[in-house]
Design a protein around this motif. Sequence first.
Motif, short mmCIF file in Angstrom:
data_model
loop_
_atom_site.label_atom_id
_atom_site.label_comp_id
_atom_site.label_asym_id
_atom_site.label_seq_id
_atom_site.Cartn_x
_atom_site.Cartn_y
_atom_site.Cartn_z
N TYR A 131 14.68 6.21 10.77
CA TYR A 131 15.44 7.03 11.73
C TYR A 131 14.89 8.45 11.77
CZ TYR A 131 19.28 4.18 13.53
OH TYR A 131 20.02 3.27 14.22
N ARG A 132 14.49 8.99 10.64
CA ARG A 132 13.95 10.35 10.63
C ARG A 132 12.62 10.42 11.39
NH1 ARG A 132 15.89 10.68 5.20
NH2 ARG A 132 13.83 10.16 4.39
N LEU A 133 11.83 9.35 11.29
CA LEU A 133 10.56 9.32 12.01
C LEU A 133 10.77 9.16 13.51
CD1 LEU A 133 8.39 7.07 9.67
CD2 LEU A 133 8.02 9.50 10.16
N ASN A 134 11.68 8.27 13.90
CA ASN A 134 11.97 8.04 15.33
C ASN A 134 13.32 7.35 15.44
OD1 ASN A 134 12.03 7.52 18.05
ND2 ASN A 134 10.19 6.25 18.10
N TRP A 135 14.33 8.10 15.87
CA TRP A 135 15.68 7.53 15.94
C TRP A 135 15.75 6.39 16.95
CZ3 TRP A 135 18.34 7.49 20.54
CH2 TRP A 135 17.90 8.37 21.53
N LYS A 136 14.90 6.41 17.96
CA LYS A 136 14.90 5.30 18.92
C LYS A 136 14.48 4.00 18.25
CE LYS A 136 13.79 8.13 23.00
NZ LYS A 136 12.78 8.38 24.04
N TYR A 137 13.42 4.06 17.45
CA TYR A 137 12.96 2.86 16.77
C TYR A 137 13.98 2.44 15.71
CZ TYR A 137 9.20 -0.47 15.79
OH TYR A 137 8.43 -1.61 15.69
N GLY A 138 14.64 3.40 15.11
CA GLY A 138 15.72 3.06 14.18
C GLY A 138 16.78 2.22 14.85
N THR A 291 -5.46 2.23 16.98
CA THR A 291 -4.12 1.65 16.84
C THR A 291 -3.22 2.28 17.91
OG1 THR A 291 -3.72 3.25 15.05
CG2 THR A 291 -4.31 1.01 14.42
N LEU A 292 -2.57 1.43 18.69
CA LEU A 292 -1.83 1.87 19.87
C LEU A 292 -0.35 1.54 19.69
CD1 LEU A 292 -4.24 0.25 22.51
CD2 LEU A 292 -4.53 2.43 21.29
N GLY A 293 0.50 2.56 19.64
CA GLY A 293 1.93 2.32 19.50
C GLY A 293 2.26 1.50 18.27
N SER A 294 1.63 1.81 17.17
CA SER A 294 1.73 0.99 15.97
C SER A 294 3.07 1.14 15.26
CB SER A 294 0.61 1.36 15.00
OG SER A 294 0.78 0.76 13.74
N PHE A 326 -2.94 6.28 18.31
CA PHE A 326 -2.26 6.81 19.50
C PHE A 326 -0.78 6.45 19.45
CE2 PHE A 326 -6.63 6.24 20.98
CZ PHE A 326 -6.88 7.43 21.63
N HIS A 327 0.06 7.42 19.75
CA HIS A 327 1.49 7.16 19.85
C HIS A 327 2.00 7.82 21.13
CE1 HIS A 327 1.25 10.88 17.20
NE2 HIS A 327 1.64 11.31 18.38
N ALA A 328 3.27 7.62 21.43
CA ALA A 328 3.86 8.24 22.61
C ALA A 328 5.34 8.49 22.34
CB ALA A 328 3.71 7.34 23.85
N PRO A 329 5.80 9.72 22.49
CA PRO A 329 7.23 10.00 22.27
C PRO A 329 8.13 9.22 23.21
CG PRO A 329 5.96 12.04 22.34
CD PRO A 329 5.04 10.94 22.76
N GLN A 330 7.61 8.84 24.38
CA GLN A 330 8.43 8.10 25.35
C GLN A 330 8.58 6.63 24.98
OE1 GLN A 330 5.55 9.73 26.11
NE2 GLN A 330 6.32 11.64 27.01
N ASP A 331 7.77 6.15 24.05
CA ASP A 331 7.81 4.75 23.62
C ASP A 331 8.86 4.61 22.53
OD1 ASP A 331 7.36 2.16 22.80
OD2 ASP A 331 5.40 2.58 21.92
N TRP A 332 9.81 3.70 22.73
CA TRP A 332 10.89 3.49 21.76
C TRP A 332 10.38 2.85 20.48
CZ3 TRP A 332 16.48 2.61 23.45
CH2 TRP A 332 16.76 3.31 24.64
N MET A 333 9.27 2.11 20.56
CA MET A 333 8.89 1.23 19.46
C MET A 333 7.59 1.67 18.80
SD MET A 333 10.20 -2.48 20.83
CE MET A 333 9.64 -2.27 22.51
N PHE A 335 6.08 5.34 16.19
CA PHE A 335 6.52 6.45 15.36
C PHE A 335 5.70 7.70 15.67
CE2 PHE A 335 7.84 2.71 12.95
CZ PHE A 335 9.16 3.03 12.65
N PRO A 336 6.05 8.44 16.73
CA PRO A 336 5.31 9.66 17.07
C PRO A 336 5.32 10.67 15.92
CG PRO A 336 6.83 9.03 18.84
CD PRO A 336 7.16 8.18 17.66
N GLY A 337 4.15 11.19 15.62
CA GLY A 337 4.03 12.17 14.56
C GLY A 337 3.85 11.59 13.17
N PHE A 338 3.94 10.26 13.03
CA PHE A 338 3.71 9.67 11.71
C PHE A 338 2.27 9.93 11.28
CE2 PHE A 338 1.95 6.06 9.33
CZ PHE A 338 2.72 6.14 8.18
N ASN A 339 2.11 10.40 10.07
CA ASN A 339 0.78 10.67 9.52
C ASN A 339 0.75 10.09 8.11
OD1 ASN A 339 -1.56 11.78 8.36
ND2 ASN A 339 -1.40 13.64 9.59
N PRO A 340 -0.10 9.09 7.87
CA PRO A 340 -0.12 8.47 6.53
C PRO A 340 -0.41 9.47 5.41
CG PRO A 340 -2.03 7.80 7.84
CD PRO A 340 -1.08 8.48 8.77
N LEU A 341 -1.10 10.56 5.74
CA LEU A 341 -1.39 11.56 4.71
C LEU A 341 -0.14 12.26 4.23
CD1 LEU A 341 -4.50 13.16 6.41
CD2 LEU A 341 -4.52 11.75 4.37
#
Length: 427
Positions: A131-138, A291-294, A326-333, A335-341
């Motif tokens: 949820y913290r990464l993306n409340w929509k995906y949560g 990786t697209l919308g992973s 690649f990610h997209a904030p408009q995509d519900w599924m 995690f925009p901004g996720f960085n494995p580092l």
Amino acid sequence: MRSALSFTPPDLQEARLDTVRRRFVFYVPGYDPEARTRYRLLFVREWARYAKRFGGGGRAISRADLSEDGLVQSWTVTAPEQGEGAETRYDVLLWDDIVAADFARSRFLSVALLVAGTLHAILLGLLFRFYRLNWKYGNVILYPFVMVILLTALSAVIAVVVHAHLGNAFGHSLGLPLWVSLPLGVAAGLVWIKAIEAFLNRVFFWQLLNDWVFNWQHGQGWRPDYERRLDAFAGHILSRLAARSAAGETADEVMIVGHSSGGLTAVEVAARVLARDAEIGTSGASLSLATLGSGLPLVAMQPAAVRLRSEIARLVTERRLVWCDFHAPQDWMNFPGFNPLHDLDLGLGGAPVANPLIRSARFRDLLCPETYRRVRFRPFRMHFQFLLANERPGAYDFFAMTLGPQRLREQVLAPAACPEREPALPL
């Protein structure tokens, strides 16, 4: 959702500015039971739309061939008659038979696994991290669990009402004995679930339920069938490259592309390819991973997913490939901004960081305003925008990435935008 949507690693592989004339693309679909019929049609349809809007240079797409083992669907896109662009060999790596087997298992077992996996994620605090990464995906993850609670409650109400009207509970005339009315009530409570099966499919209940169960099982190390397929995919890529090299058909770029759950698969396959071949990516063809919308965090954040985090750590420090996420904030599924580092404990110990390049696809800029308004609340449609033709020129361009003259690194850092023209109306 995080505020930092882009990241460029400090030790990124050096630029290669020569033109790509031949590219091998190995595409991994997401968790989709209909992959072998969906992605060929999707590619052909969207390429036709793209070419109409931006010009395609008279390319031809060959017929699709299915490998003898049924695991790879292949076709070729010729180089353009005019302008720059690569001849592209496109292989779809199929695991839809594994997905179909999940869909075919007992509904009761699937629901039991969903409940166990969701409660496990809640107890570990994973759901709150999602949820913290993306409340929509949560919400997407929690949706089938909430639906199970609602459907169970409604089934119980139906069972009680049927039992009451068939038995003596309220003095009705039928007056059937308890041993008859109670089983009939329970049966009625279950039958109505089957009766609304089509509705449940339309609202993606079973799709999202099975998807989450798969990710949970994989994170726990309980999917040996999927692990074997990863090894088969890595073997296919290496054997394909060796065969093409022997035939004198070497590529300038080898690209592994994964969308949605396939983004996770692509990461795991790329790690296996690098582990098996010490020379790949050092000379000749460059090796790229897109990786697209992973949904990578769904598995990588699980405490038991030690092997996966080890593979990610290797890719993060690996200079033989360029990985762009690649990610997209408009995509519900995704995690925009996720960085494995930053979001995973990779234990790099100060090793140089070469990957991943992280970028937003900026769907709002790629779509006409009327299209965006129409699809913004349709999660699956927005999720698939990664694979669809742009309506407007933009830095993210699936067909420029897979068919164009630039390598992935240069496409991301210095994109050659589509020819400027008035955006066409959606087809």
